[in-house]
Enzyme design. Structure first.
Site, mmCIF file in Angstrom:
data_model
loop_
_atom_site.group_PDB
_atom_site.id
_atom_site.type_symbol
_atom_site.label_atom_id
_atom_site.label_comp_id
_atom_site.label_asym_id
_atom_site.label_seq_id
_atom_site.Cartn_x
_atom_site.Cartn_y
_atom_site.Cartn_z
ATOM 1 N N PHE A 24 0.816 -1.219 0.000
ATOM 2 C CA PHE A 24 0.000 0.000 0.000
ATOM 3 C C PHE A 24 0.850 1.270 0.000
ATOM 4 O O PHE A 24 0.824 2.057 -0.951
ATOM 5 C CB PHE A 24 -0.956 -0.071 1.200
ATOM 6 C CG PHE A 24 -1.476 1.239 1.704
ATOM 7 C CD1 PHE A 24 -2.004 2.185 0.832
ATOM 8 C CD2 PHE A 24 -1.473 1.512 3.065
ATOM 9 C CE1 PHE A 24 -2.500 3.390 1.315
ATOM 10 C CE2 PHE A 24 -1.972 2.703 3.557
ATOM 11 C CZ PHE A 24 -2.473 3.645 2.670
ATOM 12 N N GLY A 30 1.869 -7.980 -0.662
ATOM 13 C CA GLY A 30 1.772 -6.933 -1.669
ATOM 14 C C GLY A 30 1.131 -7.442 -2.959
ATOM 15 O O GLY A 30 0.862 -8.636 -3.111
ATOM 16 N N TYR A 63 4.506 -6.712 17.561
ATOM 17 C CA TYR A 63 4.768 -5.895 16.365
ATOM 18 C C TYR A 63 5.466 -4.587 16.746
ATOM 19 O O TYR A 63 6.512 -4.229 16.175
ATOM 20 C CB TYR A 63 3.455 -5.607 15.641
ATOM 21 C CG TYR A 63 3.567 -4.558 14.567
ATOM 22 C CD1 TYR A 63 4.216 -4.836 13.363
ATOM 23 C CD2 TYR A 63 3.039 -3.286 14.750
ATOM 24 C CE1 TYR A 63 4.337 -3.871 12.371
ATOM 25 C CE2 TYR A 63 3.151 -2.315 13.771
ATOM 26 C CZ TYR A 63 3.796 -2.605 12.590
ATOM 27 O OH TYR A 63 3.910 -1.635 11.621
ATOM 28 N N ARG A 99 -7.424 7.711 16.996
ATOM 29 C CA ARG A 99 -6.170 7.470 16.291
ATOM 30 C C ARG A 99 -5.797 8.724 15.491
ATOM 31 O O ARG A 99 -6.648 9.588 15.230
ATOM 32 C CB ARG A 99 -6.285 6.272 15.333
ATOM 33 C CG ARG A 99 -6.561 4.939 16.029
ATOM 34 C CD ARG A 99 -5.398 4.485 16.872
ATOM 35 N NE ARG A 99 -5.628 3.183 17.498
ATOM 36 C CZ ARG A 99 -6.156 3.014 18.715
ATOM 37 N NH1 ARG A 99 -6.523 4.064 19.428
ATOM 38 N NH2 ARG A 99 -6.318 1.816 19.206
#
Length: 357
Positions: A53, A78, A190, A257
Site C-alpha cells: 500500500f 503486496g 509488532y 487514532r
C-alpha cells in the site's frame, strides 16, 4: 529538496472532477508526473515492500520524478498490480524476501542504491501476538540484513518505516499528542519488534556512522489499502460501505487514532531521504479522530444501513493515540497537507474501483 516534495504533493492533490461524490473528493489515481522540480537530482532508490500500500505509492512518486528504482518484495501481502505502471516506466521488481541475506547482498552489490526506503515488514498486529518469532524474523531480522548489507555494499541512507501508536503504547493524557521523547511501551510484539529494529539502526549509526532515520507513522490510509484486509479501519469501513454491509466496531468506538493520508507519508519519506537527521520522527497530523467519527463521516454516502455493530474490545486496544509532529516540521519542513474529508473521499473512490474490478 523541499521544492521537489511540495511540487509532487501539489500535483497529486487535484480538486475533484465532475464525477465526484458530493462532499467528497474525486479519485486519487496516480498522475503521470514528469521531472523533479527546481534543483532536483535523480538518485538510485531501493524500496523494500514496494508492492504494498504505502510502498507502491512511494515507488510511483520516485519514478515520476525520474529516479532509478528497484523494488524488493516477495509479494506475500503486496500486489504486483500496484507496480504495473511503475514497471512500465522503468522500475524493476526483484521477487525476494528481505529475510534472505544472500538475496539482499546480491541486490545491493549489483544496484548500490543511494537511498533505501525500508517498508518491507510483517504488519499484522494480531499475527505478531500469535507468532512473535515470525514477526521478529521479518521486522528485526530483515532490518538487520539491510543495515549490514548496506554497510558492506555501500547502500547509502536508510529511511525506515516504523510505527507511532504501536511503539508508544498507552501514553498518559499529558503526553498526547505523543512526542518522540516519550519512552516507548509497546503492547504487542509488532511494536516491540519495530522498536528493537530502531535500536539496531541507532547502534549502526554509533558504531559505523551509518546514515539512518526512522519515520514513526500514525494510522496511514488512502488508495491501494486493502478494504478486505486486517489493517486500516478507514479502508475496511469503505469496503463495508461499498458492499452494503454494516461496519464492526471493537469496543465502544470512542478510541482515537491519528489518521494520516498516504501522500503525506510519501512526502515525509522524500524529505527524510534528503535530510541528514538520524533518529525517530513522527509522521502524522497531531489530531485525534474516533472510530465513531469515521462512521458518521461515511454514513451519508451509504446506500444501505451503516449503523455499526459493536463487538468486544480487542486485547491491547489503545484508548487514545495521536502523534506530536513538531519534529517533522522542524527537521523535515514537512507537515500534513491533505484535508481529512478529501482524503476520506479519495479512499472511498479507491474502494469503489476495488469492487468494480
Amino acid at each position: 529538496a523541499w521544492s521537489t516534495i511540495m511540487w509532487w504533493a501539489a500535483s497529486r492533490h487535484r480538486r475533484p472532477g465532475p464525477g465526484a461524490i458530493p462532499g467528497l473528493a474525486g479519485p486519487g489515481a496516480i498522475l503521470g508526473l514528469a521531472g523533479g522540480g527546481v534543483g532536483f537530482r535523480a538518485m538510485k532508490a531501493l524500496v523494500t515492500g514496494g508492492s504494498g500500500f504505502i510502498g507502491s505509492n512511494l515507488v510511483d512518486a520516485l519514478v515520476a520524478r525520474g529516479d532509478e528504482v528497484r523494488v524488493i518484495d516477495n509479494l506475500v501481502t503486496g500486489r504486483r498490480a500496484n507496480l504495473d505502471d511503475a514497471i512500465a516506466k522503468g522500475a524493476v521488481l526483484v521477487e525476494e524476501s528481505i529475510t534472505d541475506r544472500a538475496a539482499v547482498d546480491a541486490l545491493l552489490a549489483d544496484f548500490r542504491p543511494e537511498t533505501i526506503f525500508h517498508l518491507g515488514a510483517q504488519i499484522d498486529v494480531r499475527r505478531s501476538v500469535d507468532d512473535p518469532r515470525f514477526d521478529s524474523e521479518v521486522n528485526i531480522g530483515g532490518t538487520i540484513n539491510l543495515i549490514e548489507s548496506a554497510r558492506e555494499h555501500g547502500g547509502g541512507r536508510i529511511v525506515f518505516s516504523s510505527t507511532g501508536g504501536a511503539i508508544y503504547g498507552e501514553a498518559p493524557a499529558d503526553q498526547i499528542p505523543t512526542p518522540e521523547s516519550f519512552v516507548p511501551l509497546p503492547e504487542a510484539p509488532y511494536g516491540q519488534a519495530k522498536y528493537a529494529a530502531e535500536g539496531y539502526m541507532w547502534l549502526a549509526h554509533r558504531l559505523y556512522g551509518q546514515s539512518l532515520v526512522a519515520l514513526r507513522y500514525g494510522n496511514v490510509y488512502g488508495p491501494r489499502q486493502d478494504p478486505l484486509g486486517e489493517a486500516g479501519v478507514i479502508a475496511i469501513f469503505c469496503g463495508k460501505l461499498e458492499q452494503g454491509e454494516r461496519p464492526t466496531i471493537f469496543g465502544d468506538g470512542t478510541q482515537t487514532r491519528d489518521y494520516v493520508y498516504v501522500d503525506d507519508v510519501v512526502s515525509a519519506n522524500l524529505a527524510a531521504a534528503e535530510s541528514d537527521y538520524c533518529g525517530p520522527i513522527n509522521v502524522g497530523t497531531g489530531r485525534e479522530t474516533s472510530v465513531l467519527d469515521l462512521v458518521e463521516a461515511l454514513k451519508p454516502h451509504a446506500s444501505a444501513d451503516f449503523t455499526p455493530i459493536f463487538a468486544d474490545a480487542r486485547l491491547g486496544e489503545l484508548p487514545r493515540s495521536a502523534l506530536d509532529v513538531a519534529r517533522a516540521a522542524e527537521v523535515l519542513a514537512c507537515s500534513s497537507q491533505m484535508d481529512p474529508s478529501e482524503g476520506l473521499g479519495i479512499t472511498l473512490e479507491s474502494a469503489k474501483s476495488e469492487f468494480a474490478d
